[in-house]
Design an enzyme around this catalytic site. Structure first.
Site, short mmCIF file in Angstrom:
data_model
loop_
_atom_site.label_atom_id
_atom_site.label_comp_id
_atom_site.label_asym_id
_atom_site.label_seq_id
_atom_site.Cartn_x
_atom_site.Cartn_y
_atom_site.Cartn_z
N ARG A 41 34.62 -58.15 -60.44
CA ARG A 41 34.60 -58.41 -59.00
C ARG A 41 36.00 -58.61 -58.44
O ARG A 41 36.18 -58.66 -57.23
CB ARG A 41 33.74 -59.66 -58.71
N ARG B 240 40.69 -75.48 -57.59
CA ARG B 240 41.30 -75.06 -56.33
C ARG B 240 41.24 -76.20 -55.33
O ARG B 240 40.50 -77.17 -55.50
CB ARG B 240 40.60 -73.82 -55.77
N ARG C 188 45.44 -54.43 -57.01
CA ARG C 188 45.89 -53.47 -56.01
C ARG C 188 47.35 -53.12 -56.21
O ARG C 188 48.17 -54.00 -56.47
CB ARG C 188 45.70 -54.04 -54.59
N GLU D 63 38.36 -79.16 -55.95
CA GLU D 63 37.12 -78.79 -56.62
C GLU D 63 37.28 -78.90 -58.14
O GLU D 63 38.27 -78.41 -58.70
CB GLU D 63 36.72 -77.35 -56.26
N ASP E 272 26.50 -63.13 -53.69
CA ASP E 272 27.16 -63.43 -52.42
C ASP E 272 26.12 -63.44 -51.31
O ASP E 272 24.99 -62.95 -51.48
CB ASP E 272 28.24 -62.39 -52.12
#
Length: 368
Positions: free
Chosen positions: A171, A277, A175, A298, A348
């Site tokens: 997922r 995070r 790039r 978290e 999602d």
């Protein structure tokens, strides 16, 4: 028909609306004191910041029908999710892109140069990656894997990356340009009035009755013509085969003034940092202005009996317990198991809505 539902999150809300519009009567039982499940949002009383109560949810999809569906019930404002990551004492952009690669390796590579550079570091001997680790080593190599994914994955899942399926990492794109948009979907946004308001509008129909602070169990199925169940599938069967494994989250609230971290999401990849995070929630609504700020650290851990299950834990080796529950679910003639917990898979929001629309269409077609 008289339809019962367990849960007032996205799955059952979408199904309930379609069934109500088709002339059926719906009774939804929701354990919590609000609808919208884990995408519930509420205003902080002191700062006015719109808080994602169970962690941030950013809506993104390539499914135009789903995008049109949510906009039917709530106005979505443009929002681009730009995630940052702290690792080895420096801050980078995620997902890994050309800027990340050039910063991390101290280079000034062009897209094609970077593609060749990473290919040299990738383990091409791994032809068919099965685990998270194999997937990472095959496509990004040891350095980037260890910096951005190894420690974070251990914290998030409580497992070695060799135990987790490769699909978890698929997922996350790499790039070879400077695009730092976390998602590459055509439609992205945040609901101006929040997800809770959206779900309330979906459920606003004369044939839908919602009962909060209430549970629907297997013992109640006989009271309805059919039941849609979005709770934990192992809980429905009273854990007869044992408990399925989930990860849950603990949130440490931080109240501050001004702009604390300069972005909505900062991942902490080093294993020595206990949290995964920090999210600063006013950045999720950039069209609003607040002097105060609400942040959450978290922490991920194994889900226990009284915890909220967030992430189903899937292993490379498979799960015999899950297979038993899936077989039992198929043998329930008047119950359809839906949603993230009912089907034991991470989804999602757009996938959840698409699955709900497809499920209710198939159900209505069978009875036409």
């Amino acid at each position: 028909m008289h339809i019962g539902m367990a849960g007032a999150g996205l799955s059952c809300a979408v199904i309930a609306r379609a069934l109500a519009e088709a002339g059926h009567d719906i009774e939804i039982h929701e354990q919590r004191d609000h609808v919208a499940g884990n995408c519930h949002m509420e205003r902080d009383g002191e700062t006015g910041v719109f808080v994602h109560a169970y962690g941030p949810h950013i809506f993104h999809t390539n499914d135009e029908e789903v995008w049109d569906y949510v906009n039917r019930f709530e106005r979505f404002r443009p929002y681009t999710n730009r995630v940052k990551a702290t690792t080895q004492g420096r801050v980078y952009s995620l997902p890994i892109n050309l800027l990340t690669i050039n910063q991390f390796f101290g280079q000034t590579l062009s897209p094609e140069e970077a593609r060749a550079f990473i290919a040299e570091r990738a383990d091409s001997s791994i032809e068919d990656p099965q685990s998270f680790e194999e997937q990472a080593l095959r496509f990004i190599g040891k350095e980037l894997y260890e910096a951005f994914f190894l420690g974070y994955t251990r914290k998030q899942w409580g497992l070695e990356p060799t135990e987790i399926p490769a699909s978890i990492l698929k997922r996350l794109p790499v790039r070879f340009n400077y695009n730092d948009d976390y998602f590459e979907h055509r439609f992205q946004g945040m609901p101006e009035g929040g997800y809770t308001a959206m779900v309330e509008r979906i459920l606003d129909h004369d044939r839908i009755r919602v009962v909060l602070n209430s549970s629907l169990t297997a013992d109640d199925v006989a009271s309805y013509d059919h039941v849609f169940y979005s709770g934990p599938v192992d809980g429905y069967f009273d854990y007869r085969h044992g408990r399925l494994k989930y990860r849950t989250l603990d949130f440490e609230r931080i109240e501050a003034e001004g702009d604390v971290q300069g972005c909505a999401v900062m991942n902490y990849c080093d294993e020595t940092v206990p949290w995964t995070r920090i999210t600063e929630h006013k950045h999720f609504a950039p069209w609003e202005s607040h002097e105060g700020s609400i942040l959450f650290r978290e922490f991920s851990r194994a889900c226990e009996a009284d915890d909220i299950p967030y992430y189903p834990v899937h292993l490379v080796s498979g799960d015999e317990t899950l297979e038993r529950y899936q077989a039992a679910a198929e043998d329930e003639p008047n119950v359809t198991f839906v949603g993230r917990l009912g089907t034991y898979r991470y989804m999602d929001m757009d996938v959840t809505i698409r699955a709900a629309l497809d499920t209710v269409e198939a159900w209505l077609t069978e009875r036409a």
